[in-house]
Motif scaffolding. Structure first.
Motif, PDB file in Angstrom:
ATOM      1  N   THR A   1     -28.421  43.715  81.612  1.00 11.60           N
ATOM      2  CA  THR A   1     -29.761  43.494  82.161  1.00 11.60           C
ATOM      3  C   THR A   1     -30.504  44.816  82.300  1.00 11.60           C
ATOM      4  OG1 THR A   1     -28.981  41.541  83.364  1.00 11.60           O
ATOM      5  CG2 THR A   1     -31.045  42.541  84.106  1.00 11.60           C
TER       6      THR A   1
ATOM      7  N   TYR B   1     -28.827  41.478  74.039  1.00  9.63           N
ATOM      8  CA  TYR B   1     -28.859  40.010  73.995  1.00  9.63           C
ATOM      9  C   TYR B   1     -27.622  39.460  73.284  1.00  9.63           C
ATOM     10  CZ  TYR B   1     -33.713  39.875  75.633  1.00  9.63           C
ATOM     11  OH  TYR B   1     -34.859  39.988  76.394  1.00  9.63           O
TER      12      TYR B   1
ATOM     13  N   ALA C   1     -24.851  37.057  74.944  1.00 11.96           N
ATOM     14  CA  ALA C   1     -24.512  35.737  74.406  1.00 11.96           C
ATOM     15  C   ALA C   1     -23.010  35.495  74.460  1.00 11.96           C
ATOM     16  CB  ALA C   1     -25.016  35.619  72.970  1.00 11.96           C
TER      17      ALA C   1
ATOM     18  N   TYR D   1     -21.857  34.957  78.090  1.00 12.12           N
ATOM     19  CA  TYR D   1     -22.105  33.587  78.536  1.00 12.12           C
ATOM     20  C   TYR D   1     -21.128  32.615  77.865  1.00 12.12           C
ATOM     21  CZ  TYR D   1     -26.553  34.981  80.717  1.00 12.12           C
ATOM     22  OH  TYR D   1     -27.522  35.548  81.510  1.00 12.12           O
ATOM     23  N   HIS D   2     -20.876  32.825  76.583  1.00 13.10           N
ATOM     24  CA  HIS D   2     -19.959  31.942  75.866  1.00 13.10           C
ATOM     25  C   HIS D   2     -18.591  31.903  76.540  1.00 13.10           C
ATOM     26  CE1 HIS D   2     -16.627  31.376  72.982  1.00 13.10           C
ATOM     27  NE2 HIS D   2     -17.401  30.432  72.456  1.00 13.10           N
TER      28      HIS D   2
ATOM     29  N   LEU E   1     -20.917  28.951  79.371  1.00  9.77           N
ATOM     30  CA  LEU E   1     -22.359  28.710  79.544  1.00  9.77           C
ATOM     31  C   LEU E   1     -23.007  28.706  78.164  1.00  9.77           C
ATOM     32  CD1 LEU E   1     -22.856  31.151  82.567  1.00  9.77           C
ATOM     33  CD2 LEU E   1     -22.622  28.651  82.661  1.00  9.77           C
TER      34      LEU E   1
ATOM     35  N   GLU F   1     -25.412  26.864  76.600  1.00 20.25           N
ATOM     36  CA  GLU F   1     -26.867  26.852  76.428  1.00 20.25           C
ATOM     37  C   GLU F   1     -27.443  28.245  76.619  1.00 20.25           C
ATOM     38  OE1 GLU F   1     -28.864  23.969  78.766  1.00 20.25           O
ATOM     39  OE2 GLU F   1     -27.752  22.256  77.973  1.00 20.25           O
ATOM     40  N   GLU F   2     -26.963  28.934  77.673  1.00 21.72           N
ATOM     41  CA  GLU F   2     -27.431  30.297  77.929  1.00 21.72           C
ATOM     42  C   GLU F   2     -27.011  31.232  76.784  1.00 21.72           C
ATOM     43  OE1 GLU F   2     -25.958  28.310  80.015  1.00 21.72           O
ATOM     44  OE2 GLU F   2     -26.880  28.400  82.015  1.00 21.72           O
ATOM     45  N   ALA F   3     -25.814  30.996  76.243  1.00 21.01           N
ATOM     46  CA  ALA F   3     -25.330  31.820  75.138  1.00 21.01           C
ATOM     47  C   ALA F   3     -26.218  31.671  73.914  1.00 21.01           C
ATOM     48  CB  ALA F   3     -23.883  31.448  74.804  1.00 21.01           C
TER      49      ALA F   3
ATOM     50  N   GLU G   1     -29.340  30.670  73.846  1.00 22.05           N
ATOM     51  CA  GLU G   1     -30.656  31.251  74.150  1.00 22.05           C
ATOM     52  C   GLU G   1     -30.632  32.766  73.977  1.00 22.05           C
ATOM     53  OE1 GLU G   1     -33.846  31.584  77.890  1.00 22.05           O
ATOM     54  OE2 GLU G   1     -32.059  30.302  78.064  1.00 22.05           O
ATOM     55  N   ALA G   2     -29.542  33.402  74.437  1.00 20.55           N
ATOM     56  CA  ALA G   2     -29.457  34.864  74.346  1.00 20.55           C
ATOM     57  C   ALA G   2     -29.333  35.317  72.893  1.00 20.55           C
ATOM     58  CB  ALA G   2     -28.277  35.371  75.171  1.00 20.55           C
TER      59      ALA G   2
ATOM     60  N   LYS H   1     -32.547  35.183  71.058  1.00 22.42           N
ATOM     61  CA  LYS H   1     -33.432  36.324  71.352  1.00 22.42           C
ATOM     62  C   LYS H   1     -33.042  37.532  70.507  1.00 22.42           C
ATOM     63  CE  LYS H   1     -34.668  34.973  76.080  1.00 22.42           C
ATOM     64  NZ  LYS H   1     -34.535  35.287  77.530  1.00 22.42           N
TER      65      LYS H   1
END
Length: 342
Positions: free
Chosen positions: A188, A201, A205, A208-209, A213, A215-217, A219-220, A223
């Motif tokens: 961040t 990003y 990803a 998050y994976h 997570l 969906e968040e992965a 999305e990242a 990006k």
């Protein structure tokens, strides 16, 4: 395992300068200057041609060897770069920039202790320079000495807390150590410093994976791909995430695109093997996973997936042997061995 899809092996292009002298000196320096200009334009073959011309005039021209080595490194020729850095140092022993760049070549060739030896030489000349500790951190991370890597990344940040790449790489080490809060904090911070830092990003990803997570992965990694379209590592990682949610066809399509762009990435072969494993096409799964292991034995989870493929093929002894070769073992590998290999 070190995920080379995450670590950024940054090369500081330490280009030698120009001084004015006689006619012959002026000729070779003119070629050096033209080569440097082509380096700045990322026209590496043209740069090499100009440096070759300079070296025809003076076969002991250390500056030209250094800068030609940079151009070769940037064209994925670390062996050629190493040869040029060696010559630059032979003709100018105190050439600190050549030691720094040679360390990058050694690291690329997995000669890690030699890389650290060169960086020790650079550190003595520039003891308070953040980039030196940053480079040391990259080498230690490739050696899987995460404690040492964190220590020198911390020193680098203490000297320069505005370099997003350092936060990306330190965050990556925290990710490997499963310190997800620290990893997310560093990634961040990297994005606060540089919102276009696509590597942050990409790392986020995978973070998050691993926490489920998905969906968040996605999305990242999207990006990351929006910032750097068709980057093969990002395509491959998104493909891996899609396989994890059983979007097999979409995942395979991205992995294939990644392999088309970079056919030498063991991680992509692992993921293609995982695709076939999930499809229960065992022969193809084993072939591709074995190829991934041969290409890069540090590919994450390669022993786990290959063992599963052998198990799926009815060869439990080979599966157990493969899981036993994993170093370090993961919780999942330990579980598989406990259930199947007692």
């Amino acid at each position: 395992m070190i995920n080379t899809n995450l670590i950024i092996l940054s090369t500081t292009l330490a280009l030698a300068g120009i001084v004015s002298c006689s006619s012959e000196e002026a000729d070779k320096q003119r070629f050096l200057l033209r080569g440097n200009d082509q380096l700045a334009r990322q026209e590496y073959k043209e740069a090499i041609r100009y440096f070759d011309e300079a070296l025809k005039i003076d076969t002991e021209y250390a500056d030209a060897y250094l800068n030609r080595g940079v151009a070769k490194f940037e064209t994925a020729d670390p062996v050629g770069a190493l040869g040029d850095y060696n010559k630059a140092i032979a003709f100018s022993e105190e050439f600190t920039e050549a030691h720094f760049n040679r360390a990058n070549a050694y690291a690329e060739l997995k000669q890690y202790q030699l890389a650290l030896n060169d960086l020790d030489i650079v550190e003595k000349t520039y003891p308070d320079t953040a980039v030196v500790y940053f480079a040391q951190g990259l080498v230690y991370s490739k050696m899987k000495d995460y404690d040492a890597s964190l220590q020198v990344f911390n020193r680098s940040i203490a000297l320069d807390d505005q370099n997003p790449e350092t936060y990306v790489n330190r965050g990556t080490i925290y990710y490997y150590l499963s310190e997800y809060d620290n990893a997310l904090s560093d990634l961040t911070k990297a994005l606060e410093l540089n919102p276009t830092e696509s590597n942050a990003y990409n790392a986020m990803a995978l973070l998050y994976h691993d926490q489920g997570l998905f969906e968040e992965a996605i999305e990242a990694v999207d990006k990351a791909l929006n910032l750097t379209p068709e980057e093969p590592y990002y395509l491959n990682n998104k493909g891996y995430i899609l396989l994890s949610v059983d979007s097999l066809d979409a995942g395979e399509e991205l992995i294939n695109r990644s392999l088309l762009a970079d056919p030498y990435n063991g991680w992509a072969y692992r993921n293609k093997g995982l695709f076939y494993l999930k499809r229960k096409e065992t022969t193809d799964a084993i072939r591709l996973l074995e190829q991934a292991l041969k290409m890069d034995d540090e590919v994450d989870r390669i022993h786990e997936f290959l063992g599963l493929a052998y198990q799926q093929n009815g060869d439990l002894a080979k599966a157990c042997g493969t899981w036993n070769e994993a170093s370090p073992t993961s919780a999942e590998v330990d579980r598989l061995m406990t259930v199947n290999c007692q």
